[in-house]
Design a protein around this motif. Structure first.
Motif, PDB file in Angstrom:
ATOM      1  N   VAL A 109       0.779  16.098  10.642  1.00 25.02           N
ATOM      2  CA  VAL A 109      -0.466  15.602  10.015  1.00 25.02           C
ATOM      3  C   VAL A 109      -1.141  14.606  10.949  1.00 25.02           C
ATOM      4  CG1 VAL A 109      -1.422  14.372   8.037  1.00 25.02           C
ATOM      5  CG2 VAL A 109       0.481  15.964   7.701  1.00 25.02           C
ATOM      6  N   GLN A 110      -0.348  13.729  11.520  1.00 25.91           N
ATOM      7  CA  GLN A 110      -0.894  12.713  12.436  1.00 25.91           C
ATOM      8  C   GLN A 110      -1.544  13.391  13.650  1.00 25.91           C
ATOM      9  OE1 GLN A 110       2.039  10.202  14.267  1.00 25.91           O
ATOM     10  NE2 GLN A 110       0.595   8.531  14.614  1.00 25.91           N
ATOM     11  N   THR A 138       0.837  -1.211   0.000  1.00 28.03           N
ATOM     12  CA  THR A 138       0.000   0.000   0.000  1.00 28.03           C
ATOM     13  C   THR A 138       0.869   1.257   0.000  1.00 28.03           C
ATOM     14  OG1 THR A 138      -1.668  -1.240   1.210  1.00 28.03           O
ATOM     15  CG2 THR A 138      -1.913   1.149   1.196  1.00 28.03           C
ATOM     16  N   ALA A 139       1.995   1.163   0.673  1.00 27.31           N
ATOM     17  CA  ALA A 139       2.975   2.264   0.721  1.00 27.31           C
ATOM     18  C   ALA A 139       2.355   3.581   1.148  1.00 27.31           C
ATOM     19  CB  ALA A 139       3.677   2.401  -0.633  1.00 27.31           C
ATOM     20  N   ALA A 140       1.485   3.512   2.167  1.00 26.62           N
ATOM     21  CA  ALA A 140       0.861   4.732   2.687  1.00 26.62           C
ATOM     22  C   ALA A 140       1.669   5.262   3.861  1.00 26.62           C
ATOM     23  CB  ALA A 140      -0.571   4.418   3.131  1.00 26.62           C
ATOM     24  N   ASP A 141       1.569   6.584   4.078  1.00 25.35           N
ATOM     25  CA  ASP A 141       2.260   7.169   5.228  1.00 25.35           C
ATOM     26  C   ASP A 141       1.393   7.118   6.473  1.00 25.35           C
ATOM     27  OD1 ASP A 141       4.611   8.014   3.756  1.00 25.35           O
ATOM     28  OD2 ASP A 141       3.321   9.501   2.810  1.00 25.35           O
ATOM     29  N   LEU A 142       0.097   7.216   6.268  1.00 25.32           N
ATOM     30  CA  LEU A 142      -0.828   7.224   7.418  1.00 25.32           C
ATOM     31  C   LEU A 142      -1.973   6.249   7.196  1.00 25.32           C
ATOM     32  CD1 LEU A 142      -1.407  10.956   8.450  1.00 25.32           C
ATOM     33  CD2 LEU A 142      -0.472   9.138   9.879  1.00 25.32           C
ATOM     34  N   TRP A 143      -2.400   5.621   8.284  1.00 26.88           N
ATOM     35  CA  TRP A 143      -3.535   4.709   8.265  1.00 26.88           C
ATOM     36  C   TRP A 143      -4.535   5.234   9.298  1.00 26.88           C
ATOM     37  CZ3 TRP A 143      -3.678  -0.161   5.553  1.00 26.88           C
ATOM     38  CH2 TRP A 143      -2.530  -0.404   4.783  1.00 26.88           C
ATOM     39  N   VAL A 144      -5.663   5.748   8.801  1.00 29.03           N
ATOM     40  CA  VAL A 144      -6.663   6.303   9.723  1.00 29.03           C
ATOM     41  C   VAL A 144      -7.732   5.238   9.959  1.00 29.03           C
ATOM     42  CG1 VAL A 144      -8.339   8.153  10.110  1.00 29.03           C
ATOM     43  CG2 VAL A 144      -6.223   8.618   8.826  1.00 29.03           C
ATOM     44  N   VAL A 145      -7.955   4.936  11.244  1.00 29.26           N
ATOM     45  CA  VAL A 145      -8.906   3.876  11.598  1.00 29.26           C
ATOM     46  C   VAL A 145      -9.865   4.389  12.671  1.00 29.26           C
ATOM     47  CG1 VAL A 145      -7.257   2.045  11.048  1.00 29.26           C
ATOM     48  CG2 VAL A 145      -7.371   2.911  13.384  1.00 29.26           C
ATOM     49  N   THR A 197       0.908   5.784  11.877  1.00 32.20           N
ATOM     50  CA  THR A 197       1.919   5.843  10.807  1.00 32.20           C
ATOM     51  C   THR A 197       2.169   4.409  10.326  1.00 32.20           C
ATOM     52  OG1 THR A 197       3.759   5.547  12.316  1.00 32.20           O
ATOM     53  CG2 THR A 197       3.064   7.819  11.882  1.00 32.20           C
ATOM     54  N   ALA A 198       2.836   4.297   9.193  1.00 29.32           N
ATOM     55  CA  ALA A 198       3.184   2.950   8.684  1.00 29.32           C
ATOM     56  C   ALA A 198       4.053   2.224   9.707  1.00 29.32           C
ATOM     57  CB  ALA A 198       3.902   3.075   7.350  1.00 29.32           C
ATOM     58  N   GLN A 199       4.927   2.990  10.368  1.00 30.42           N
ATOM     59  CA  GLN A 199       5.800   2.395  11.379  1.00 30.42           C
ATOM     60  C   GLN A 199       4.989   1.843  12.548  1.00 30.42           C
ATOM     61  OE1 GLN A 199       8.937   2.183  10.452  1.00 30.42           O
ATOM     62  NE2 GLN A 199       9.187   0.834  12.235  1.00 30.42           N
ATOM     63  N   ASP A 200       3.936   2.603  12.929  1.00 29.32           N
ATOM     64  CA  ASP A 200       3.046   2.118  14.005  1.00 29.32           C
ATOM     65  C   ASP A 200       2.416   0.792  13.603  1.00 29.32           C
ATOM     66  OD1 ASP A 200       3.511   4.412  15.499  1.00 29.32           O
ATOM     67  OD2 ASP A 200       1.752   5.462  14.680  1.00 29.32           O
ATOM     68  N   GLN A 201       1.994   0.730  12.345  1.00 28.73           N
ATOM     69  CA  GLN A 201       1.337  -0.493  11.871  1.00 28.73           C
ATOM     70  C   GLN A 201       2.321  -1.679  11.888  1.00 28.73           C
ATOM     71  OE1 GLN A 201      -1.634  -1.284  11.460  1.00 28.73           O
ATOM     72  NE2 GLN A 201      -2.802   0.579  11.060  1.00 28.73           N
TER      73      GLN A 201
END
Lengths: 400, 236
Positions: free
Chosen positions: A249-250, A50-57, A263-267
């Protein structure tokens, strides 16, 4: 003269058999490392693709992989408006299990917006999805040929393309449909449920004293449309403008009610620490146990081989052979045994690793690490034999 | 110069009530080329005599001079490299041959030479020559398990002789052989002792084999009780 090689030459078949046995054991150790690495690669495959910077859930969840998350699809518009965000797309994820040719057929279905983030990263056969409905791209591992149809919910989907090595964190192959189709499959009730819900809603509205029967009957389809909306996603992913401050942004999105930006790192952390940590520990423990077993076996073999040679060692000492020659005899055999066993294990796992049901990633650092460990084990194991050999008295060579 | 000079060599095991005198005041010299038998029943101390001379058992008292080097002076002298002495000046022949089972005939001889720093190629050439001279040219690449008793013993003799030691110590070298092979081995030892100027001490309890010896020491209860030289007896 190399006594170790001479001894091995004389006991060739016993030595080879021992090396083969140890090689199988080391092959299992290598596969354990590979399976662990594979778990990590599998767990992060969709995330990386997916190569996203942020994942909003959904707020207070650790979705979309580790926990259930449901958020309105249209939050993506609000996210796109945040300064620094270049692109935002809604995604849906679900596990699907059905029967195919009489066998359980399980896969992970990703719904994505055409032209948005989160679609299949590489098409290895066929083409990407072009139509908004009823087309599906599946992983090659699902073994569904191009052109075949898959029935999902109440509709048939035609396989138009293949991806490769895309699996979910559970190791199931991944398939892709459009977000609209995925929402329908995941969130839309079947016809009976829709009819029942409408009847229930109509009954409830007709009982409201401030609505006339005619008003209630006109409101029913409107309310049912809102209640039965499938414009829901499991996450909205965002990619930032190059140079944008991710933490800003986060932080901004995290101030909104009902949403949580990772963040992707969090995921990666959630996936590796939360989901595969125990599996990692389990495999690590297995590896440690197998290495200990290998060490014990090598020690026992070397010790037994030394016991078999006590009289020979006594004779060598009596005829003035230097200690380093006797130490070399034992140490070199131990090291040679470890090296050959390692080569056997490496060859075995190299030939079979892609036949495993789950990914086995043979990483050079693991292989080199194991190689060093095997050498250390061999040296340590030979010390037992060397100690015994050094205690042998030359006098033991005398007598019948 | 004598190859071996032994003076009041004594070995005592234990102390006090448990003291056992295995060897008591053994004194004799052996000249180069001399073939000497040490004869006696089991437990008489003959093997103790051999192992103390061979630097395998440390004696309690006495002196031993081997090829001009003091190797026993009421025990082993401090700093004496036992292995070096055994390697350079002593050769051993055993009752059970004690060949290294995973080495071929020629390699069994080569190892003695290589122990002494002889390069592999030269060691092989010398070993082959030695084995051929002992009639084992056709058995060079055979493992000990494939050799007859006599062939094994001749290989062991070749190994003992390889470094041309000043003294060869043989522990019951004919015990595992039939009479004919035993006599052949004794004849061979006598011949080699003369040719190589090596003193050979043979421990045996086999009276049949004593004919060819230059001198015979009879040992009983740890003492040399009789010495015979070419049939002339001199009670100790």
């Amino acid at each position: 003269m190399n006594l170790a090689l001479r001894d091995i030459r004389h006991h060739r078949s016993r030595f080879i058999q021992t090396c083969l046995g140890l090689g199988l054991l080391l092959g299992v150790v290598m596969s354990m490392s590979g399976i662990y690495r594979g778990l990590f690669t599998d767990a992060t495959a969709v995330l990386n693709a997916t190569a996203a910077d942020l994942w909003v859930v959904q707020q207070d969840t650790s979705g979309p992989f580790a926990a259930t998350s449901r958020i309105p699809e249209d939050i993506k518009y609000r996210i796109r408006a945040v300064p620094g965000v270049a692109q935002a797309s809604a995604l849906s994820f679900q596990n699907i299990q059905s029967d195919r040719h009489g066998k359980p057929f399980r896969f992970f279905l990703v719904g994505y917006e055409l032209g948005g983030l989160g679609g299949p990263p590489v098409i290895v056969a066929g083409r990407a999805i072009r139509q908004k409905h009823y087309e599906i791209v599946v992983d090659r591992a699902m073994k569904v040929p191009l052109g075949e149809t898959l029935r999902l919910a109440d509709d048939d989907y035609t396989v138009v393309g293949h991806t490769a090595r895309m699996v979910s964190s559970a190791g199931d192959p991944v398939a892709y449909v459009t977000l609209a189709d995925a929402q329908k499959i995941q969130f839309q009730d079947d016809d009976n449920a829709i009819r029942n819900n409408r009847a229930r809603l109509a009954g409830q509205l007709s009982r409201l004293p401030y609505l006339s029967p005619s008003q209630a009957s006109q409101l029913t389809p409107q309310v049912a449309g809102i209640v039965g909306s499938t414009h829901i996603a499991n996450t909205v992913v965002a990619r930032l403008i190059p140079g944008a401050d991710l933490s800003q942004v986060q932080e901004r999105i995290s101030r909104w009610n009902h949403f949580r930006p990772f963040t992707a790192q969090d995921q990666v952390h959630i996936l590796t620490e939360g989901m595969i940590k125990k599996a990692k520990m389990q495999l690590g423990l297995f590896r440690a146990i197998l290495l200990i077993i290998s060490g014990v076996i090598i020690s026992l073999i070397i010790y037994t081989m030394t016991l078999d040679k006590l009289r020979v060692i006594a004779t060598l000492k009596l005829i003035g052979t230097r200690n380093r020659v006797i130490v070399g005899l034992i140490l070199q055999q131990s090291l040679l045994m470890g090296l050959i066993a390692y080569a056997v294990g490496y060859t075995l796992i190299g030939l079979t690793h892609d036949k495993f049901p789950r990914r086995v990633d043979l990483v050079p650092v693991d292989l080199i690490g194991l190689f060093v460990i095997v050498l250390v084990i061999c040296i340590a194991a030979s010390l037992v034999g060397i100690r015994k050999a050094m205690r042998v008295e030359p006098a033991e060579a005398l007598g019948g | 110069m004598d190859a071996l000079q032994i003076e009041k060599l004594t070995k005592i095991y234990g102390s006090g009530d448990t003291e056992v005198v295995a060897l008591s005041d053994a004194t004799f010299d052996v000249a180069p080329g001399e073939l000497v038998a040490i004869l006696g029943p089991s437990g008489s101390g003959k093997t103790t005599l051999l192992t103390t001379i061979g630097l395998v058992t440390e004696p309690t008292r006495g002196r031993v001079v081997l090829d001009g080097e003091l190797i026993v002076d009421h025990g082993w002298p401090a700093g004496l490299d036992l292995k070096r002495v055994r390697r350079e000046k002593l050769g051993f022949i055993f009752q059970a041959h004690n060949l290294i089972p995973f080495l071929t005939t020629v390699e069994n001889v080569m190892i003695a030479l290589e122990n002494n720093g002889v390069a592999a190629k030269e060691a092989r050439e010398r070993s082959v020559e030695l084995l051929r001279s002992l009639g084992l040219g056709h058995r060079l690449d055979h493992y000990p398990a494939l050799l007859s008793g006599g062939e094994s013993q001749r290989t062991a003799i070749a190994r003992a002789l390889a470094n041309r030691p000043r003294v060869i110590l043989a522990d019951e070298p004919t015990a595992a052989l039939d009479t004919e092979n035993g006599k052949n081995v004794m004849r061979l030892l006598k011949k080699l002792a003369v040719e190589n100027h090596s003193a050979i001490l043979v421990v045996t309890h086999d009276q049949r084999m004593v004919e060819g010896f230059d001198r015979i020491f009879e040992v009983s209860d740890g003492r040399i009780v009789n010495e015979r030289r070419n049939g002339i007896s001199a009670d100790a």
